[in-house]
Design an enzyme around this catalytic site. Sequence first.
Site, short mmCIF file in Angstrom:
data_model
loop_
_atom_site.label_atom_id
_atom_site.label_comp_id
_atom_site.label_asym_id
_atom_site.label_seq_id
_atom_site.Cartn_x
_atom_site.Cartn_y
_atom_site.Cartn_z
N ASP A 1 15.37 5.89 -30.37
CA ASP A 1 15.95 7.22 -30.52
C ASP A 1 15.27 7.84 -31.72
O ASP A 1 14.90 7.13 -32.66
CB ASP A 1 17.46 7.16 -30.79
CG ASP A 1 17.76 6.80 -32.23
OD1 ASP A 1 17.64 5.61 -32.57
OD2 ASP A 1 18.07 7.70 -33.03
N CYS B 1 5.87 20.07 -18.33
CA CYS B 1 7.19 20.52 -18.80
C CYS B 1 7.36 22.01 -18.47
O CYS B 1 6.39 22.71 -18.18
CB CYS B 1 7.36 20.27 -20.29
SG CYS B 1 6.65 21.54 -21.35
N CYS C 1 5.19 24.38 -20.71
CA CYS C 1 3.76 24.39 -20.43
C CYS C 1 3.45 25.00 -19.05
O CYS C 1 2.38 25.57 -18.86
CB CYS C 1 3.18 22.98 -20.54
SG CYS C 1 3.13 22.41 -22.25
ZN LIG Z 1 4.71 20.72 -22.20
#
Ligand SMILES: [Zn+2]
Length: 384
Positions: free
Chosen positions: A263, A303, A306
Site C-alpha cells: 500500500d 487509463c 491517457c
Molecule cells: Zn494513464
Amino acid sequence: MFELLKSDAESKARLGRLTTARGVIDTPVFMPVGTQGSVKALDPRELQEMGTQIILGNTYHLYIRPGLDIIREAGGLHRFINWDLPILTDSGGFQVFSLAKIRKIKAHGVEFRSHVDGTLLFLGPKEAMEIQRLLGSDVAMVFDDCPPHTSTAKEVRAAVERTIRWAKECREQPRAEGQAVFGIVQGGNHAELREECARALVAVQFDGYAIGGVSVGEPEAEMMKAVEHTVPFLPQNQPRYAMGLGTPAQLVELVARGVDMFDCVLPTRVARNGTAFTTRGTISIKAGLVKADWRPIEEGCECFACRNFSRAYLRHLLNVGEILGLRMLSVHNSYLFLKLMSDIRAHIAAGTFTQFRREFVANYVPSQKVLATRGQTAVRGADE
Ligand SMILES: [Zn+2]
C-alpha cells in the site's frame, strides 16, 4: 485462506491468491490507500474499473473522524463508503507513533492527543481490534509499536518486545465475522531483532504477516535490508505485506524479495503536486516545459486520463487550479501502480519475471524528490 500458486525460479517472487470474506485477491497486489474513508480524489466506480481488488482504511483517522458511532450506524465501513470489495484496516499504531501530539506509552497501549483537536485518547491492542471489528474490515492489523528509523538499538528492542506482547493481546480479541488478522514485524535495521520478532509472531499464528517499520524515512538500501532480514522467517503459505511502500521500481524489487501485498500514498500524493508516474520515472505535468504537448501522460497507457486528455490540457487544468487536473493525475498514477502489479503477476505466471524486473528497473529513473516525499510521511507526520 492464502494459496501459493507459483514461486518464481530465479527470484523470491510469488504468485498467489488470497481469499477474504468479500472476495478473492490476486497477489502480488497493490492496495490504494483510503485513509479517511476515501481514496483521495477517486470514486469507487473508477477504482473498480482500473482493477482495484482491495483498498486500505485507517483506524486512527476513522476513530477520530467521523467517529465509531457514525460508522456503526451506517452498518460498518463498507456500507458507509459504499465499497463492496475487501478492505484492509491499519491498526493506528503507525499514526499514534508518528502523528499524535503528546503520548505516554503504557503497558496496554498509548495515551495520546488527537492531532485534530487535542482530545486525550487511548489506543492499545484491545481498542484497535475493537475498532477494526466495528469497522468490519476483511483484514485487520495488530496494534504495533513503530519507532522512527533514528531510534537506538535499545529503543528498537523495546519496541519489538512491546510489539510482540501487544500482538498476543490482539490475537485474543474478538473479531468481525470472517475477518483475518495480520501480525506486524518490527525490528528496524537490526537483523537479529527482525528475526526474533518474526519468529515470535509466527508462533502466535496470524493469517498473514506484515513488514512494518519501513517507509519511516530510512534510506532505500536500509529498507530493502529490513525486508530481506524478515522474509526468510515468514511462512511460505501465508501472505506477506510490506507496509507503506513504495515507488514502482521499489515494488518490482520487493516482489523479487518475496513480498505479496503493498500500500502506498505516493500515487495520489504526487498527483496533488502535479506530478505523474510513468514506467520510466516521474514527470511534472504542472511544470511541463512544453505548453503545447499533445501526447498523453504516457504513450500506451490505457487509463481514462491517457485515453482522453493531452499533457497540454492537464497542464492547463493544474495551473489554473481546476480539480479535474488533479483527479486525472490521480486516475493515471493509481492505474499505473495497479497495472504494474497485473504485469508482474502475468510475468511470474509466464516465467519471465526476472527479465521484466531487469528491464523495468534499468529504465526507471527514481526521482530523489519523490523518494524524499515518501520519507517525510512518517518523520513529519503528514495526514496519511
Ligand atoms: Zn494513464
